[in-house]
Design an enzyme around this catalytic site. Structure first.
Site, PDB file in Angstrom:
ATOM      1  N   CYS A  64       4.488  30.703  47.838  1.00  0.00           N
ATOM      2  CA  CYS A  64       4.365  32.080  48.318  1.00  0.00           C
ATOM      3  C   CYS A  64       3.442  32.063  49.534  1.00  0.00           C
ATOM      4  O   CYS A  64       2.250  31.777  49.403  1.00  0.00           O
ATOM      5  CB  CYS A  64       3.798  32.985  47.231  1.00  0.00           C
ATOM      6  SG  CYS A  64       3.534  34.685  47.776  1.00  0.00           S
ATOM      7  N   GLY A  65       4.007  32.343  50.689  1.00  0.00           N
ATOM      8  CA  GLY A  65       3.235  32.257  51.925  1.00  0.00           C
ATOM      9  C   GLY A  65       2.059  33.215  51.975  1.00  0.00           C
ATOM     10  O   GLY A  65       0.952  32.844  52.377  1.00  0.00           O
ATOM     11  N   ASN A  66       2.269  34.468  51.567  1.00  0.00           N
ATOM     12  CA  ASN A  66       1.177  35.435  51.592  1.00  0.00           C
ATOM     13  C   ASN A  66       0.074  35.058  50.617  1.00  0.00           C
ATOM     14  O   ASN A  66      -1.112  35.211  50.909  1.00  0.00           O
ATOM     15  CB  ASN A  66       1.708  36.839  51.266  1.00  0.00           C
ATOM     16  CG  ASN A  66       2.515  37.428  52.405  1.00  0.00           C
ATOM     17  OD1 ASN A  66       2.234  37.190  53.576  1.00  0.00           O
ATOM     18  ND2 ASN A  66       3.534  38.191  52.073  1.00  0.00           N
ATOM     19  N   ASN A 105      15.546  35.028  46.446  1.00  0.00           N
ATOM     20  CA  ASN A 105      14.908  36.084  47.229  1.00  0.00           C
ATOM     21  C   ASN A 105      15.921  36.598  48.250  1.00  0.00           C
ATOM     22  O   ASN A 105      16.719  35.820  48.789  1.00  0.00           O
ATOM     23  CB  ASN A 105      13.670  35.546  47.952  1.00  0.00           C
ATOM     24  CG  ASN A 105      12.629  35.026  46.987  1.00  0.00           C
ATOM     25  OD1 ASN A 105      11.930  35.783  46.336  1.00  0.00           O
ATOM     26  ND2 ASN A 105      12.529  33.700  46.879  1.00  0.00           N
ATOM     27  N   ASN A 153       5.368  35.349  39.201  1.00  0.00           N
ATOM     28  CA  ASN A 153       5.804  36.650  39.680  1.00  0.00           C
ATOM     29  C   ASN A 153       5.409  37.729  38.678  1.00  0.00           C
ATOM     30  O   ASN A 153       5.034  37.437  37.534  1.00  0.00           O
ATOM     31  CB  ASN A 153       7.325  36.655  39.885  1.00  0.00           C
ATOM     32  CG  ASN A 153       7.773  35.649  40.925  1.00  0.00           C
ATOM     33  OD1 ASN A 153       7.213  35.598  42.017  1.00  0.00           O
ATOM     34  ND2 ASN A 153       8.772  34.851  40.584  1.00  0.00           N
ATOM     35  N   CYS A 209       6.678  39.464  52.673  1.00  0.00           N
ATOM     36  CA  CYS A 209       6.977  38.185  52.030  1.00  0.00           C
ATOM     37  C   CYS A 209       6.872  37.100  53.095  1.00  0.00           C
ATOM     38  O   CYS A 209       7.668  37.073  54.041  1.00  0.00           O
ATOM     39  CB  CYS A 209       8.376  38.205  51.411  1.00  0.00           C
ATOM     40  SG  CYS A 209       8.844  36.636  50.637  1.00  0.00           S
ATOM     41  N   GLY A 210       5.886  36.224  52.956  1.00  0.00           N
ATOM     42  CA  GLY A 210       5.647  35.198  53.974  1.00  0.00           C
ATOM     43  C   GLY A 210       6.763  34.185  54.068  1.00  0.00           C
ATOM     44  O   GLY A 210       7.227  33.835  55.165  1.00  0.00           O
TER      45      GLY A 210
END
EC number: 5.1.1.7
Length: 261
Positions: A71-73, A177, A62, A204-205
């Site tokens: 982290c999906g994105n 989150n 991060n 945020c994915g």
């Protein structure tokens, strides 16, 4: 040190091959330095790719230097990165992360990636009624931990006021989150996210995925939902037979560069 910068709906990342980083460099410190938007490149996170093993390992940090598990994105960006830089010619890619192997399905045309579907795995529901700071939270682990809060109104002020407080709440040993969700229709929700270690982001994915699952558990939405974020829209599909969540969306290059010092 050569790098690329990419974005998934405004959630932006610096991507570096680990061969570009000296062994003595503290990667956490490097993430804080490079992600600084005034004195560095500027990004929500640093992604370090290791090609020493198969599948390729993705190490995620991060912007505050803390390590992220998924982290999906970023995963969608990595899929486009690997395909369009000719690291792979297949449209089905496996990426290893600290939260396990993630499968990516690329949609391509004329050697370009137009969208990526990420198998986010099976969500784990930790609590359906955890009271935090006057909010009832649904807590979901989808490779990383998310709290989901439903609200009839959704503003940046709400996120900025309560996001930092809930992120560091004593209920979460390593932080969490925070997603604020407004139900629009049976097929559409609106989400704003305060990300652990990064603050308020445009998308945020994993947060979109957790929010959709929480809304589905409440009986508010169907199993395929368009999640509208500040930076754009993701399609989230909960495959009820396999119990897995699949996230589909686009991603883009921003620029390539070199860090001199």
């Amino acid at each position: 040190m050569n790098f690329s910068k990419m974005t998934g709906l405004g959630n932006d990342f610096i991507i570096i091959d680990e061969k570009e980083i000296s062994k003595e460099v503290d990667r956490s410190h490097l993430a804080k330095k490079l992600c600084d938007r005034r004195f560095g490149i500027g990004a929500d996170g640093l992604m370090v790719l290791s090609y020493k093993q198969s599948p390729i390992f993705l190490e995620m940090y991060n912007s505050d230097g803390s390590q992220a598990s998924t982290c999906g994105n970023a995963l969608r960006c990595i899929g486009k990165y690997l395909y369009e830089t000719n690291w792979t010619s297949t449209e089905n890619i496996e990426i290893d992360t600290t939260s396990g192997i993630k499968n990516l399905q690329l949609e391509t045309r004329d050697n370009k990636v137009y969208s990526v579907t990420v198998n986010m795995g099976v969500p784990i529901i930790h609590s359906r009624n955890l009271e935090l700071e006057n909010f009832n939270c649904v807590v979901i682990d989808i490779g990383n931990l998310h709290s989901v809060i439903f609200t009839p109104y959704l503003t940046d002020e709400l996120v900025l006021e309560w996001g930092p407080e809930i992120e560091k709440h004593s209920s979460f040993e390593n932080g969490v989150n925070v997603n604020f969700v407004h139900i629009q229709t049976r097929k559409s929700i609106r989400v704003k996210t305060w990300e652990r270690g990064a603050g308020k982001t445009l998308a945020c994915g994993s947060g979109a995925s957790a929010s959709m699952v929480a809304a589905f558990l409440k009986g508010e939405v169907e199993n395929k939902v368009m999640v509208n974020l500040d930076g754009g829209t993701l399609e989230i599909n909960l495959e009820e037979q396999e119990k897995v969540v699949k996230m589909k969306g686009g991603c883009d290059w921003v620029f390539h560069g070199k860090v001199i010092n």
